[in-house]
Design a protein around this motif. Structure first.
Motif, short mmCIF file in Angstrom:
data_model
loop_
_atom_site.label_atom_id
_atom_site.label_comp_id
_atom_site.label_asym_id
_atom_site.label_seq_id
_atom_site.Cartn_x
_atom_site.Cartn_y
_atom_site.Cartn_z
N LEU A 25 0.83 -1.21 0.00
CA LEU A 25 0.00 0.00 0.00
C LEU A 25 0.86 1.26 0.00
CD1 LEU A 25 -2.87 -1.10 2.37
CD2 LEU A 25 -3.05 -0.55 -0.06
N ILE A 26 1.94 1.24 0.77
CA ILE A 26 2.85 2.38 0.77
C ILE A 26 3.42 2.55 -0.65
CG2 ILE A 26 5.08 3.23 1.60
CD1 ILE A 26 4.46 1.69 4.23
N GLY A 27 3.82 1.43 -1.24
CA GLY A 27 4.32 1.48 -2.61
C GLY A 27 3.29 2.02 -3.57
N PHE A 28 2.03 1.61 -3.36
CA PHE A 28 0.98 2.07 -4.25
C PHE A 28 0.86 3.59 -4.21
CE2 PHE A 28 -3.33 3.21 -5.41
CZ PHE A 28 -3.50 2.48 -6.58
N PHE A 31 4.40 5.04 -5.66
CA PHE A 31 4.81 4.78 -7.04
C PHE A 31 3.67 4.77 -8.04
CE2 PHE A 31 8.20 2.96 -4.46
CZ PHE A 31 9.28 3.62 -5.04
N LEU A 32 2.44 4.88 -7.55
CA LEU A 32 1.34 4.86 -8.50
C LEU A 32 0.30 5.94 -8.21
CD1 LEU A 32 1.45 2.91 -10.78
CD2 LEU A 32 -0.33 1.57 -9.71
N PRO A 35 1.92 9.68 -8.18
CA PRO A 35 2.32 10.09 -9.53
C PRO A 35 1.14 10.21 -10.48
CG PRO A 35 3.73 8.32 -8.76
CD PRO A 35 2.65 8.48 -7.75
N LEU A 36 0.15 9.34 -10.31
CA LEU A 36 -1.01 9.37 -11.20
C LEU A 36 -1.76 10.69 -11.05
CD1 LEU A 36 -2.33 7.30 -13.14
CD2 LEU A 36 -3.95 6.81 -11.33
N PHE A 38 -0.64 13.38 -9.69
CA PHE A 38 0.23 14.50 -10.01
C PHE A 38 0.31 14.72 -11.52
CE2 PHE A 38 4.20 16.94 -10.15
CZ PHE A 38 3.90 17.87 -9.18
N SER A 39 0.31 13.64 -12.27
CA SER A 39 0.38 13.83 -13.72
C SER A 39 -0.94 14.40 -14.23
CB SER A 39 0.74 12.53 -14.43
OG SER A 39 -0.39 11.75 -14.68
#
Lengths: 290, 321
Positions: A25-28, A31-32, A35-36, A38-39
Motif C-alpha cells: 500500500l505504501i508502494g501504491f 509509485f502509483l 504520480p497518477l 500529479f500527472s
C-alpha cells in the motif's frame, strides 16, 4: 470478558492483515497513486522548471484541446498501431489456445515442445525483438514468394487497413512470439478441466470436434478473457509502441495530457473488449443450451 | 465334417476381423486423439510450428558466426563454411559486456528477489488474511496492472530528481522493494492465486499453537510457495532484464547501462557509422546479431536450467482459479 477477547482477536487479525499489506500500500501511494494524480494535475498546467523551483501555471484544458483537435501527432501514431493491435490480439489468443491444446495432449517428448514454445517469453520484450524486427527477421518466406502483399493491396486498395495488415504479416512470426505467457495461462487452465468430463463425453460417443466446442471451449472461456486482457495491456505498454515515443520529458504539462489521453483510450479499449467478449459468450452459451 | 469346417471358418473370420480392428485401433485409435494418424498429424504440426517459431533464433545464431567471405557469398545461407567469432568479439566490445552484464545482473536479480518478498506478503494477505477493505485493495492491485507506466513516468522522474537519485541504479530497484516496478501487480496476483489453493487447516493449527502471523508466514507459508516463487522470480528476472523503458527514462545519461538499453545504443551507433561510410552495411547485421545473442544468453541459460521446474510450477501455482 469473553466478548472483549473475541473483539480484540478480530482487531488483531485485521492488524495482521494490514501489516502484511502495508508495504504494497505504501508502494501504491508512492509509485502509483501520487504520480497518477500529479500527472493529472500537471496536464492542466504549464510546467516551468526554473533553476531553484518549479512553477505551475494553470492552463485548463488547453493541452487536451491541442492534442485532440489541433495536431495530428497522436492520430498519426496511434491509429496505425491501434489497427495492428486489433489484428494481433485475436491472432495471438487463438494461436496460444491451439498450441496449448496440442501441448496438453499426452505426447512423448512434449516437454521439448513446451520448452520451445515458452522460449519467446525470454525475449518477447524489449531490444532484442526490436533488432529482429529491424533485420526483417520473423517474416514468413511464403508471403513474399506468393506476393501476398500485392493481393492485399488489390483487396484493400487504398484503404487505411492495407498497411497494418501488411505490417502484421511481415512480423508474423514475431507476433506469434508474443504468445508465450498466453500459452502458459491456457495450459494452466486446461489442467483445471477434470478428465472425467472428457471420459463421460467419450462414453456418450462425442466426436473430438464436439468435445472441443462443448467441453474445452466453455471451460476455457474465463481464460480466454484473461488472455485477451493480458494481451491488450501487454500490447499497449510494449516498448516498441510508437505512442510511447510521444511521451517524453520535454513539455511536462503537454506530455502528461498525452499520457492521460492514452490511458483513457486503453481503458476504453479494454472496456470494449470485455463487453464484446461478454456478449459473444452469452450468445454462445445460449446456443449451447438451446 | 461340414460343421467343423464351418466352425473353423467362423473362427478364422473372427480372428481376422479382430486383428483388423486391432490395426484399425492402432492407426485410427479407439478415440481419435489416440490414433497413429492423429499423432503423426499432431507431431508434424508441432514440428512445423516449432520450426517457424525458432527460425529467427536459428538465423541469428548462423549469421553471427559467418565470416566476411560467407556473408558476401550468396550460396551460403544456412551452413557457414567456418565458424568465425570476430563479430561476437566486436559486439562484446561495443556492449562493454562485463560491465553491462554486471549492471543487468545486479538490477534483475535484486528486483526479482525483492518482488518475491514484497509481492508474496501482499498476495498472502489478499488470499488468507483479514485486510480491511479487501475488495477495494484487490481492485487497486488490478488497476496497478492496467495503468501504463507512461502515465506515471514524468512525476516519478521529477521525484527522483528531487531526491537526487536521477541516473542512479537505485531508481530501478526502489519500486520493487514495495512490489512495484516491471509488472509487479501481476506477481501479487500470482502469489494470491497460489495461496488461495493451500489448505486452510495449516493456519488454524498455527493459530492454536499461538504462532504470530509473520513468523508463521516466514517459516511455513513462504517455503511452501516454492512453485509461485520460481514463477515470479523467473518472470521478474526476465522482464526486468529485457526492460528498456524504465532504464531509458531514468538512466539516460548514466554510465551504468543495462544490456537491453546498451544494445539499442549500438544500433544507433552502427547506423551512424554506416551513414558516414566508415563501415560496410552487411557487417552491421552479424554484429547486431552477436549483440542480441550476448544479451539473451544469461536468461537463456537460466531458462534452460529451470525450464522443467518452471512449467511444472505454473501448473501447480493454480495461476488461474
Amino acid at each position: 470478558m469473553a466478548g472483549k477477547r473475541i473483539l480484540s482477536a478480530k482487531t488483531s487479525r485485521k492488524l495482521e492483515g494490514t501489516l502484511f499489506m502495508a508495504p504494497w500500500l505504501i508502494g501504491f501511494i508512492a509509485f502509483l497513486g501520487f504520480p497518477l494524480l500529479f500527472s493529472l494535475y500537471m496536464s492542466f498546467h504549464q510546467v516551468k522548471i526554473l533553476p531553484k523551483r518549479i512553477v505551475y501555471d494553470f492552463v485548463g484544458l488547453k493541452y487536451y484541446q491541442e492534442i485532440l483537435f489541433n495536431s495530428s501527432a497522436l492520430y498519426d501514431q496511434l491509429i496505425p498501431y491501434f489497427q495492428e493491435v486489433v489484428l494481433m490480439v485475436p491472432v495471438i489468443v487463438i494461436f496460444a489456445l491451439m498450441i496449448a491444446i496440442m501441448l496438453n495432449q499426452k505426447l512423448p517428448g512434449r516437454f521439448i515442445f513446451r520448452a520451445i514454445f515458452f522460449l519467446p517469453v525470454i525475449f518477447s520484450t524489449g531490444a532484442v525483438l526490436m533488432s529482429f524486427m529491424n533485420q526483417g527477421e520473423g517474416n514468413l518466406g511464403f508471403l513474399e514468394r506468393f506476393n501476398v502483399g500485392g493481393y492485399i493491396d488489390m483487396f484493400l486498395g487504398d484503404n487505411s487497413w492495407a498497411k497494418p495488415v501488411k505490417q502484421v504479416m511481415n512480423h508474423f512470426v514475431l507476433v506469434l512470439w508474443y504468445s508465450g505467457v498466453q500459452i502458459l495461462l491456457f495450459i494452466a487452465g486446461l489442467q483445471t478441466i477434470s478428465s472425467s468430463a472428457y471420459e463421460s463425453a467419450r462414453i456418450d460417443g462425442a466426436t473430438p470436434w464436439e468435445v472441443f466446442w462443448k467441453i474445452t471451449l466453455p471451460a476455457m472461456s474465463p481464460f480466454i478473457l484473461l488472455n485477451l486482457i493480458y494481451t491488450v495491456v501487454d500490447m499497449f505498454t510494449f516498448p516498441s509502441n510508437p505512442v510511447i515515443s510521444l511521451i517524453t520529458t520535454g513539455n511536462y504539462g503537454y506530455n502528461s495530457a498525452m499520457a492521460w489521453i492514452y490511458f483513457l483510450i486503453i481503458i476504453a479499449f479494454l472496456g470494449f473488449v470485455i463487453l464484446l467478449y461478454g456478449r459473444i459468450n452469452r450468445k454462445h452459451a445460449k446456443a449451447n443450451r438451446g | 465334417m461340414m460343421k467343423v469346417n464351418l466352425a473353423a471358418r467362423a473362427k478364422q473370420k473372427w480372428t481376422t476381423k479382430r486383428s483388423l480392428s486391432k490395426i484399425r485401433y492402432m492407426v485410427l485409435g479407439r478415440e481419435i486423439n489416440q490414433g497413429l494418424i492423429f499423432k503423426l498429424a499432431l507431431y508434424s504440426v508441432l514440428i512445423i510450428t516449432s520450426y517457424i517459431y525458432m527460425n529467427p533464433i536459428i538465423k541469428m545464431l548462423v549469421k553471427m558466426v559467418m565470416s566476411i567471405k560467407d556473408l558476401i557469398d550468396p550460396t551460403v545461407t544456412w551452413i557457414p563454411s567456418s565458424i568465425y567469432l570476430g563479430h561476437v568479439a566486436e559486439a562484446w566490445k561495443l556492449l562493454d559486456y562485463p560491465r553491462s552484464l554486471a549492471v543487468s545482473l545486479f538490477i534483475a536479480v535484486t528486483a526479482a528477489v525483492l518482488h518475491c518478498i514484497a509481492c508474496g506478503l501482499a498476495g498472502y494477505a489478499l488470499a488468507r488474511l483479514d485486510v480491511p477493505f479487501k475488495k477495494t485493495v484487490f481492485l487497486l492491485v488490478i488497476s496497478a496492472f492496467i495503468i501504463p507506466p507512461q502515465v506515471i513516468i514524468l512525476p516519478t522522474i521529477m521525484a527522483y530528481t528531487e531526491l537526487g537519485l536521477n541516473g542512479h541504479l537505485l531508481t530501478l530497484i526502489l519500486p520493487s522493494v514495495f512490489g512495484f516496478g516491471v509488472k509487479g501487480a501481476l506477481f501479487v496476483i500470482i502469489f494470491r492465486q497460489f495461496f488461495l489453493t493451500q489448505p486452510k487447516a495449516l493456519e488454524e493449527a498455527a493459530r492454536i499453537d499461538g504462532a504470530n502471523a509473520l513468523k508463521f508466514y516466514a517459516r511455513v507459508m513462504f517455503p511452501l510457495a516454492k512453485p509461485a516463487i520460481l514463477v515470479v522470480f523467473l518472470f521478474s528476472f526476465v522482464w526486468t532484464w529485457n526492460d528498456t523503458y524504465y532504464p531509458r527514462m531514468f538512466l539516460g545519461a548514466s554510465e551504468n547501462m543495462p544490456l537491453a538499453l546498451k544494445i539499442s545504443y549500438i544500433d544507433r551507433n552502427l547506423t551512424a557509422f554506416i551513414q558516414e561510410g566508415g563501415f560496410p552495411e552487411f557487417l552491421a547485421e552479424p554484429i547486431k546479431m552477436g549483440a542480441s545473442f550476448l544479451v539473451i544468453l544469461p536468461p537463456l541459460l537460466i531458462y534452460l536450467f529451470a525450464q522443467r521446474y518452471f512449467v511444472e510450477s505454473v501448473e501447480r501455482t493454480g495461476l488461474v482459479e
